[in-house]
Design a protein around this motif. Structure first.
Motif, PDB file in Angstrom:
ATOM      1  N   GLY A  76       0.839  -1.196   0.000  1.00 13.72           N
ATOM      2  CA  GLY A  76       0.000   0.000   0.000  1.00 13.72           C
ATOM      3  C   GLY A  76       0.874   1.245   0.000  1.00 13.72           C
ATOM      4  N   ASN A  77       0.706   2.108   1.004  1.00 19.07           N
ATOM      5  CA  ASN A  77       1.541   3.300   1.137  1.00 19.07           C
ATOM      6  C   ASN A  77       2.711   3.100   2.090  1.00 19.07           C
ATOM      7  OD1 ASN A  77      -0.141   4.634  -0.608  1.00 19.07           O
ATOM      8  ND2 ASN A  77      -1.062   5.981   0.915  1.00 19.07           N
ATOM      9  N   GLN A  78       2.848   1.877   2.616  1.00 22.45           N
ATOM     10  CA  GLN A  78       3.861   1.598   3.629  1.00 22.45           C
ATOM     11  C   GLN A  78       5.105   0.980   2.981  1.00 22.45           C
ATOM     12  OE1 GLN A  78       3.155   2.433   6.807  1.00 22.45           O
ATOM     13  NE2 GLN A  78       5.104   1.797   7.717  1.00 22.45           N
ATOM     14  N   ILE A  79       6.268   1.490   3.364  1.00 24.59           N
ATOM     15  CA  ILE A  79       7.551   0.996   2.849  1.00 24.59           C
ATOM     16  C   ILE A  79       8.364   0.424   3.999  1.00 24.59           C
ATOM     17  CG2 ILE A  79       9.786   1.691   1.864  1.00 24.59           C
ATOM     18  CD1 ILE A  79       8.255   3.824   0.274  1.00 24.59           C
ATOM     19  N   LYS A  80       8.994  -0.711   3.751  1.00 21.14           N
ATOM     20  CA  LYS A  80       9.926  -1.291   4.722  1.00 21.14           C
ATOM     21  C   LYS A  80      11.255  -1.563   4.016  1.00 21.14           C
ATOM     22  CE  LYS A  80       8.630  -4.547   7.628  1.00 21.14           C
ATOM     23  NZ  LYS A  80       8.217  -5.885   8.152  1.00 21.14           N
ATOM     24  N   GLU A  93       2.502   8.934   3.044  1.00 21.11           N
ATOM     25  CA  GLU A  93       1.768  10.054   3.636  1.00 21.11           C
ATOM     26  C   GLU A  93       2.710  11.074   4.267  1.00 21.11           C
ATOM     27  OE1 GLU A  93      -1.461  10.621   3.577  1.00 21.11           O
ATOM     28  OE2 GLU A  93      -2.210   8.726   2.746  1.00 21.11           O
ATOM     29  N   ASN A  94       3.911  10.619   4.660  1.00 25.43           N
ATOM     30  CA  ASN A  94       4.859  11.491   5.342  1.00 25.43           C
ATOM     31  C   ASN A  94       5.934  12.040   4.401  1.00 25.43           C
ATOM     32  OD1 ASN A  94       3.558  10.986   7.831  1.00 25.43           O
ATOM     33  ND2 ASN A  94       4.717   9.081   8.080  1.00 25.43           N
ATOM     34  N   SER A  95       5.723  11.915   3.119  1.00 23.23           N
ATOM     35  CA  SER A  95       6.714  12.399   2.152  1.00 23.23           C
ATOM     36  C   SER A  95       6.710  13.918   2.072  1.00 23.23           C
ATOM     37  CB  SER A  95       6.425  11.818   0.765  1.00 23.23           C
ATOM     38  OG  SER A  95       5.132  12.216   0.331  1.00 23.23           O
ATOM     39  N   ALA A 144       5.422   9.227  -8.260  1.00 18.98           N
ATOM     40  CA  ALA A 144       6.851   8.894  -8.172  1.00 18.98           C
ATOM     41  C   ALA A 144       7.406   9.442  -6.863  1.00 18.98           C
ATOM     42  CB  ALA A 144       7.620   9.463  -9.363  1.00 18.98           C
ATOM     43  N   TYR A 145       8.131   8.589  -6.147  1.00 17.15           N
ATOM     44  CA  TYR A 145       8.687   8.950  -4.839  1.00 17.15           C
ATOM     45  C   TYR A 145      10.167   8.579  -4.773  1.00 17.15           C
ATOM     46  CZ  TYR A 145       3.836   9.471  -3.323  1.00 17.15           C
ATOM     47  OH  TYR A 145       2.525   9.867  -3.203  1.00 17.15           O
ATOM     48  N   LEU A 156      11.545  10.451   2.359  1.00 21.91           N
ATOM     49  CA  LEU A 156      10.705  10.338   1.163  1.00 21.91           C
ATOM     50  C   LEU A 156      10.400  11.707   0.577  1.00 21.91           C
ATOM     51  CD1 LEU A 156       8.081   7.656   2.227  1.00 21.91           C
ATOM     52  CD2 LEU A 156       9.555   7.513   0.239  1.00 21.91           C
ATOM     53  N   TYR A 157      10.518  11.805  -0.750  1.00 16.14           N
ATOM     54  CA  TYR A 157      10.200  13.034  -1.468  1.00 16.14           C
ATOM     55  C   TYR A 157       9.323  12.670  -2.666  1.00 16.14           C
ATOM     56  CZ  TYR A 157      14.274  14.778   1.109  1.00 16.14           C
ATOM     57  OH  TYR A 157      15.167  15.119   2.095  1.00 16.14           O
ATOM     58  N   LYS A 158       8.235  13.398  -2.835  1.00 14.00           N
ATOM     59  CA  LYS A 158       7.343  13.149  -3.964  1.00 14.00           C
ATOM     60  C   LYS A 158       7.737  14.046  -5.141  1.00 14.00           C
ATOM     61  CE  LYS A 158       2.435  12.735  -5.144  1.00 14.00           C
ATOM     62  NZ  LYS A 158       2.443  13.428  -6.438  1.00 14.00           N
TER      63      LYS A 158
END
Length: 228
Positions: A76-80, A93-95, A144-145, A156-158
């Motif tokens: 989803g929107n979560q990265i590990k 969401e925190n980008s 794109a992130y 994270l940067y969008k």
């Protein structure tokens, strides 16, 4: 005679249109032509899997990054990200985003992962991109992130969504200096555009006002440009 004249006129118009298109390039060709591109290799192949009771797929990749092993996971929107015994989690969401641009998700059916390795792990960069979910290819908007410092803090940067592409990321004079493109359009009859590059900083973007490239759009084509 009149029919022949009309036919010749039509051919002349068609020829001028073809000639105009031949002198244009699309956004992908533009990005590939830039110097100091961060990503020069093809994107990595992501594996896809599911957990029972969860309809959101897990997209994963394992490989080498700056001399060490790295595990990447998108759910989803979560990265590990896991490197050795070190595990980092981040959320789209925190980008950091320009102009308060909304967070847009990634289409799990077509996510591309780009990896730039470096001698020093702090200079390594990851990037993920896809069409926005449920959006067709006939749109200039993409998700794109960029992920900087993936082995330390995973910031994270969008990338601004109009013609957003990992291929658009370039380096400045130093290895840690990164710039993202933003396309700005004049929707009047002039149909002009500018490409501005913004400097990535630890807590966001250093906004640049001066355009690096400019030109005109091609009427009726959303991804063809004539550069000055």
């Amino acid at each position: 005679m009149r029919k022949n004249l009309l036919f010749i006129t039509a051919l002349a118009c068609a020829s001028s249109i073809v000639g105009a298109i031949e002198n244009t390039i699309d956004s992908d060709t533009f990005y590939n032509a830039q110097k100091n591109k961060v990503f020069t290799d093809k994107n990595k192949n992501l594996s896809i899997g599911f957990e029972e009771g969860d309809e959101t797929p897990f997209l994963t990749w394992e490989g080498q990054l700056s001399g060490g092993k790295l595990y990447f996971e998108l759910h989803g929107n979560q990265i590990k990200i896991i490197t050795g015994r070190h595990s980092i989690t981040a959320n789209l969401e925190n980008s950091f985003r320009l102009n308060d641009e909304a967070v847009t998700g990634l289409d799990p059916r077509g996510v591309a992962l780009y990896v730039n390795t470096n001698d020093h792990p702090q200079n390594a960069v990851l990037c993920i991109e896809s069409l926005e979910p449920d959006v067709s290819r006939t749109t200039p908007y993409r998700s794109a992130y960029i992920i900087t410092e993936p082995t330390a803090s995973a910031k994270l940067y969008k990338i601004p969504k109009r013609f957003a592409s990992c291929k658009g990321l370039i380096r400045g004079s130093s290895r840690r200096s990164l710039y993202v493109p933003e396309w700005k359009f004049d929707d009047s009859l002039a149909r002009t555009f500018q490409v501005v590059y913004h400097h990535i900083q630890p807590k966001g973007f250093e906004v640049t006002a001066k355009p690096r490239f400019s030109g005109k759009t091609i009427e009726g084509a959303f991804d063809l440009f004539q550069f000055n």
